[in-house]
Write an enzyme that holds these catalytic residues in place. Structure first.
Site, PDB file in Angstrom:
ATOM      1  N   GLU A 190      22.449  55.423  29.311  1.00  0.00           N
ATOM      2  CA  GLU A 190      23.341  55.172  30.443  1.00  0.00           C
ATOM      3  C   GLU A 190      22.551  55.387  31.732  1.00  0.00           C
ATOM      4  OE1 GLU A 190      25.733  54.050  32.828  1.00  0.00           O
ATOM      5  OE2 GLU A 190      26.858  54.279  30.944  1.00  0.00           O
ATOM      6  N   ASP A 235      37.752  43.923  27.080  1.00  0.00           N
ATOM      7  CA  ASP A 235      39.053  43.360  27.438  1.00  0.00           C
ATOM      8  C   ASP A 235      38.900  42.048  28.196  1.00  0.00           C
ATOM      9  OD1 ASP A 235      37.920  45.195  29.466  1.00  0.00           O
ATOM     10  OD2 ASP A 235      39.618  44.530  30.672  1.00  0.00           O
ATOM     11  N   ASP A 241      17.777  52.421  31.603  1.00  0.00           N
ATOM     12  CA  ASP A 241      18.009  51.085  31.057  1.00  0.00           C
ATOM     13  C   ASP A 241      17.713  51.104  29.560  1.00  0.00           C
ATOM     14  OD1 ASP A 241      17.803  48.355  30.366  1.00  0.00           O
ATOM     15  OD2 ASP A 241      17.118  47.816  32.372  1.00  0.00           O
ATOM     16  N   GLU A 265      39.297  51.633  28.638  1.00  0.00           N
ATOM     17  CA  GLU A 265      40.350  50.952  27.894  1.00  0.00           C
ATOM     18  C   GLU A 265      41.720  51.298  28.466  1.00  0.00           C
ATOM     19  OE1 GLU A 265      40.305  50.056  23.630  1.00  0.00           O
ATOM     20  OE2 GLU A 265      41.902  51.548  23.462  1.00  0.00           O
ATOM     21  N   LYS A 313      31.310  36.716  37.383  1.00  0.00           N
ATOM     22  CA  LYS A 313      30.891  35.449  37.993  1.00  0.00           C
ATOM     23  C   LYS A 313      29.958  34.701  37.046  1.00  0.00           C
ATOM     24  CE  LYS A 313      31.301  37.118  42.747  1.00  0.00           C
ATOM     25  NZ  LYS A 313      30.592  37.372  44.029  1.00  0.00           N
ATOM     26  N   ASP A 319      29.789  46.169  31.372  1.00  0.00           N
ATOM     27  CA  ASP A 319      30.009  45.497  32.653  1.00  0.00           C
ATOM     28  C   ASP A 319      30.240  44.017  32.372  1.00  0.00           C
ATOM     29  OD1 ASP A 319      29.804  44.307  35.214  1.00  0.00           O
ATOM     30  OD2 ASP A 319      28.517  45.944  35.896  1.00  0.00           O
TER      31      ASP A 319
END
Length: 237
Positions: free
Chosen positions: A94, A179, A121, A219, A147, A143
């Protein structure tokens, strides 16, 4: 033109996202100062291991089966899995330092002894994971990069899936929770192209959470806002 290099000579990678958010609490600063070092695989760091030699997982976990969580958010799922499955070792990657601090607090509270943390990373971790070393991987509410021009930044792209597949054992399980319908679409298109098969016999296999699942804060937010979670399970072939 040649590709950019890190000062050590290793490949340079652009990272898209945040490394830090709001100011950390004094307790969180203390957790980072006191706990992160012993829990973090130092050989992942560029300056410690510029040749990107494979990390010795036995040093951290002995002969345990190894799981990997990619982007663990606040760490609630990762600690839950570690406590529920003390016989395995789990690595969490993370880059968002606020999330790392939250995880360290949860580790202290739980007393879990089978967690390693890389605050960076995950591609750097892939560089040093031995081939076929990971039995289970989790990608939970990544994430979404909504776009279209940013879809190449999503995890479910070749630059992430190829090294993930290389690091996983044959028959290893890769779970994705999201989601975002378009993230589901891209996952179902891209993940099978990179060495995985989708394990789904009917709608309940992606509509219902896994038996050992706990809802994460992401969530819970999605449900409050009327978005529908999807639970995708893949197997390394």
């Amino acid at each position: 033109m040649s590709a950019r290099k890190h000062p050590t000579g290793a490949p340079w990678r652009n990272f898209h996202g945040r490394f830090k958010g709001k100011t950390l609490k004094p307790s969180q600063e203390a957790w980072l100062d006191e706990d992160l070092g012993p829990l973090s695989p130092g050989a992942v760091d560029w300056d410690v291991n510029p040749a990107r030699n494979p990390i010795d997982l036995k040093e951290y976990f002995g002969d345990r089966e190894i799981w990997l969580e990619i982007g663990f958010g606040g760490g609630e799922h990762m600690v839950h899995q570690a406590v529920t499955n003390p016989e395995i070792g789990i690595i969490g990657c993370e880059p968002y330092i606020n999330g790392v601090a939250m995880l360290l607090g949860k580790i202290r509270a739980s007393g879990a002894q089978n967690i390693a943390v890389y605050p960076g990373d995950v591609r750097n971790m892939f560089d040093v994971l031995p081939d076929g070393s990971i039995s289970r991987a989790f990608l939970l509410y990544p994430d979404p990069w909504p776009k279209r021009r940013h879809h190449k930044r999503r995890f479910v792209t070749e630059g992430h899936l190829t090294p993930l597949a290389k690091s996983m054992k044959k028959g290893g399980i890769f779970r994705i929770a999201t989601d975002i319908p378009d993230y589901v679409r891209q996952s179902l298109e891209e993940v099978p192209r990179h060495g995985f098969e989708w394990l789904a016999a009917g709608p309940s296999d992606w509509r219902e959470p896994w038996g050992d699942w706990i809802p994460t804060r992401y969530e819970q937010k999605a449900l409050r806002e009327g978005r529908v979670p999807h639970y995708l399970t893949f197997r390394r072939v």
